[in-house]
Scaffold this motif. Structure first.
Motif, PDB file in Angstrom:
ATOM      1  N   MET A 121       0.852  -1.175   0.000  1.00  0.00           N
ATOM      2  CA  MET A 121       0.000   0.000   0.000  1.00  0.00           C
ATOM      3  C   MET A 121       0.897   1.237   0.000  1.00  0.00           C
ATOM      4  O   MET A 121       1.824   1.343   0.783  1.00  0.00           O
ATOM      5  CB  MET A 121      -0.884  -0.032   1.260  1.00  0.00           C
ATOM      6  N   ALA A 122       0.612   2.182  -0.879  1.00  0.00           N
ATOM      7  CA  ALA A 122       1.396   3.412  -0.968  1.00  0.00           C
ATOM      8  C   ALA A 122       1.015   4.364   0.156  1.00  0.00           C
ATOM      9  O   ALA A 122      -0.073   4.279   0.731  1.00  0.00           O
ATOM     10  CB  ALA A 122       1.153   4.069  -2.318  1.00  0.00           C
ATOM     11  N   ASP A 123       1.941   5.261   0.471  1.00  0.00           N
ATOM     12  CA  ASP A 123       1.687   6.260   1.504  1.00  0.00           C
ATOM     13  C   ASP A 123       0.464   7.078   1.102  1.00  0.00           C
ATOM     14  O   ASP A 123       0.369   7.567  -0.015  1.00  0.00           O
ATOM     15  CB  ASP A 123       2.907   7.167   1.647  1.00  0.00           C
ATOM     16  N   GLY A 124      -0.482   7.182   1.996  1.00  0.00           N
ATOM     17  CA  GLY A 124      -1.690   7.947   1.751  1.00  0.00           C
ATOM     18  C   GLY A 124      -2.474   8.108   3.035  1.00  0.00           C
ATOM     19  O   GLY A 124      -2.069   7.599   4.091  1.00  0.00           O
ATOM     20  N   SER A 179       6.223  -8.445   9.073  1.00  0.00           N
ATOM     21  CA  SER A 179       5.591  -8.041   7.824  1.00  0.00           C
ATOM     22  C   SER A 179       5.797  -6.527   7.702  1.00  0.00           C
ATOM     23  O   SER A 179       6.261  -5.885   8.638  1.00  0.00           O
ATOM     24  CB  SER A 179       4.108  -8.393   7.850  1.00  0.00           C
ATOM     25  N   THR A 180       5.451  -5.974   6.560  1.00  0.00           N
ATOM     26  CA  THR A 180       5.675  -4.535   6.356  1.00  0.00           C
ATOM     27  C   THR A 180       4.391  -3.831   5.918  1.00  0.00           C
ATOM     28  O   THR A 180       4.326  -3.262   4.825  1.00  0.00           O
ATOM     29  CB  THR A 180       6.802  -4.303   5.330  1.00  0.00           C
ATOM     30  N   PRO A 181       3.368  -3.838   6.777  1.00  0.00           N
ATOM     31  CA  PRO A 181       2.107  -3.208   6.385  1.00  0.00           C
ATOM     32  C   PRO A 181       2.202  -1.692   6.219  1.00  0.00           C
ATOM     33  O   PRO A 181       1.350  -1.098   5.561  1.00  0.00           O
ATOM     34  CB  PRO A 181       1.165  -3.562   7.533  1.00  0.00           C
ATOM     35  N   TYR A 182       3.244  -1.082   6.777  1.00  0.00           N
ATOM     36  CA  TYR A 182       3.369   0.375   6.686  1.00  0.00           C
ATOM     37  C   TYR A 182       4.471   0.808   5.729  1.00  0.00           C
ATOM     38  O   TYR A 182       4.946   1.940   5.794  1.00  0.00           O
ATOM     39  CB  TYR A 182       3.576   0.975   8.084  1.00  0.00           C
ATOM     40  N   LEU A 214       8.062  -2.370  10.869  1.00  0.00           N
ATOM     41  CA  LEU A 214       6.785  -2.614  10.179  1.00  0.00           C
ATOM     42  C   LEU A 214       6.659  -1.799   8.891  1.00  0.00           C
ATOM     43  O   LEU A 214       5.823  -2.099   8.041  1.00  0.00           O
ATOM     44  CB  LEU A 214       5.606  -2.304  11.112  1.00  0.00           C
ATOM     45  N   ALA A 215       7.498  -0.783   8.748  1.00  0.00           N
ATOM     46  CA  ALA A 215       7.499   0.019   7.521  1.00  0.00           C
ATOM     47  C   ALA A 215       8.601  -0.432   6.562  1.00  0.00           C
ATOM     48  O   ALA A 215       8.810   0.188   5.521  1.00  0.00           O
ATOM     49  CB  ALA A 215       7.675   1.497   7.867  1.00  0.00           C
TER      50      ALA A 215
END
Length: 144
Positions: A1-4, A43-46, A86-87
């Motif tokens: 997911m892209a930064d938003g 995981s890297t959800p952010y 996480l990011a």
């Protein structure tokens, strides 16, 4: 997911809940149990959030501690390490002690977070000697 806006809202809610729960979950646990709050893999959800945004958000989340007041650097360091990981960043959580406090009734210790070798959350304090670096290196942490 892209930064938003949605990603940032999810991140802020997760950070807020984690900052509020951490004092109860870390409590008076031993060092190994505390480090579980700073996973070396995740995981890297952010992914997509800038590190500066994460660090500023962590600083805001711990600005007025009513619990863990005497361990503010630990709370801040664990949260920053966790959310940077996480990011998708590769931070290391460093721990140091003041050798002058070794024979005192209470040990003087401190922690800080570095990213690419530079402090991003707190920094080593004068007189502190780094004793441990929690960092992912082929799946394990290493002693300093």
């Amino acid at each position: 997911m892209a930064d938003g806006p949605l990603l940032r809202a999810l991140f802020r809610a997760h950070l807020w809940a984690s900052a509020r729960l951490m004092p109860a979950l870390v409590g008076k646990r031993d060092f190994e149990a505390v480090l579980k709050w700073a996973p070396l893999t995740s995981s890297t959800p952010y992914r997509g959030l800038p590190s500066a945004y994460i660090v500023a958000s962590v600083n805001r989340a711990v600005r007025h501690p009513w619990l863990m007041r005497d361990r503010r650097c630990l709370r801040e360091g664990l949260l920053a390490h966790r959310f940077l990981r996480l990011a998708g960043f590769d931070p290391d959580l460093r721990f140091g002690v003041d050798p002058q406090s070794l024979h005192a009734p209470r040990l003087s210790a401190h922690c800080w977070v570095c990213l690419e070798g530079r402090p991003v959350v707190s920094d080593s304090l004068p007189g502190m000697v780094e004793i441990y670096r929690h960092h992912a290196e082929p799946g394990k942490a290493r002693a300093a």
